[in-house]
Design an enzyme around this catalytic site. Sequence first.
Site, PDB file in Angstrom:
ATOM      1  N   ASP A  76       0.868  -1.186   0.000  1.00 36.83           N
ATOM      2  CA  ASP A  76       0.000   0.000   0.000  1.00 36.83           C
ATOM      3  C   ASP A  76       0.901   1.232   0.000  1.00 36.83           C
ATOM      4  OD1 ASP A  76      -1.863   1.952   0.359  1.00 36.83           O
ATOM      5  OD2 ASP A  76      -2.631   1.219   2.271  1.00 36.83           O
TER       6      ASP A  76
ATOM      7  N   THR B   5       2.677   4.901  -1.690  1.00 37.62           N
ATOM      8  CA  THR B   5       2.364   6.097  -2.447  1.00 37.62           C
ATOM      9  C   THR B   5       2.828   5.896  -3.894  1.00 37.62           C
ATOM     10  OG1 THR B   5       4.480   7.077  -1.808  1.00 37.62           O
ATOM     11  CG2 THR B   5       2.587   7.583  -0.422  1.00 37.62           C
TER      12      THR B   5
END
Length: 281
Positions: free
Chosen positions: A161, A163
């Site tokens: 997960d 950026t």
Amino acid sequence: MVVNVKKNEWATEIYRDSALSYKIIKKLYDKKSKFQHIEIFQTQGHGNLMVLDGCFMLTEKEEFIYHEMIVHLPLFSHPAPKKVLVIGGGDGGTVREVLKHKSVKQVDFVEIDEEVYNVSKKYFKTLTDGLEKDSRVNFLFGDGIKFVAETKEKYDVILIDSTDPSDISGGLFTDEFYKNAKNILNKNGIIVAQSENPFFDANIINRLHNRLKNIFNTVRLYLAFIPTYPSGCWSFTFVSDDLTPDIIRNKKNKISGLKYYNSDVHKGALLLPEFVKEIIK
């Protein structure tokens, strides 16, 4: 890049040749951590908004879509997920969704920027409430790339997960990282990563998809529709040597109260539009 953030005006993310705006009430938080610039805004209709380095990450109103789709499709594709590694996801939402699976006995939560989690505890309580009281969660704040290269643990599911590719997350998109991640999977192991926007990031998706096909037997893209992100369309990539995502194998983990994911969405998310099929050729 975010502009126009005065009281009762608009927070606008300018992304290449497009823009997305939320009408705001006020700015709640503004600080640079060791890794990135963190801002929190109170919006008029979407709850609190998190912005990292000028990019919209989540709102309270819409976050459930991303978090349910990065978690439940892989965990329901696995017959009995017990050990899960979450890399990134400092807001806590991905771990929250993993914990809804009763078969899960251990969640190792590796986030490089502890400040993101601390801010979420104050401004996004629905994402973080209960995480620290759940004995299944190990908080391991640090570099996920280093952790994957050095750990002796083995996992049933790894969720990345991250950026968008940047100085702090670019290493999560490399061959070396995925080969190391493959080495810490159990038999029937699955990895899912967020893999950008097919409208704006076709080159990133193409390179990642074709790179992963040289490492894993199964590489499948799936989509969700998330209004917080540019174009509203977002992709995730499922990889495994042993399993495919088109079968729901996890029959015991009955979860109520989900707002986006269900068995029909599971199957439908894997059915790609023609332009997306062209991207991953």
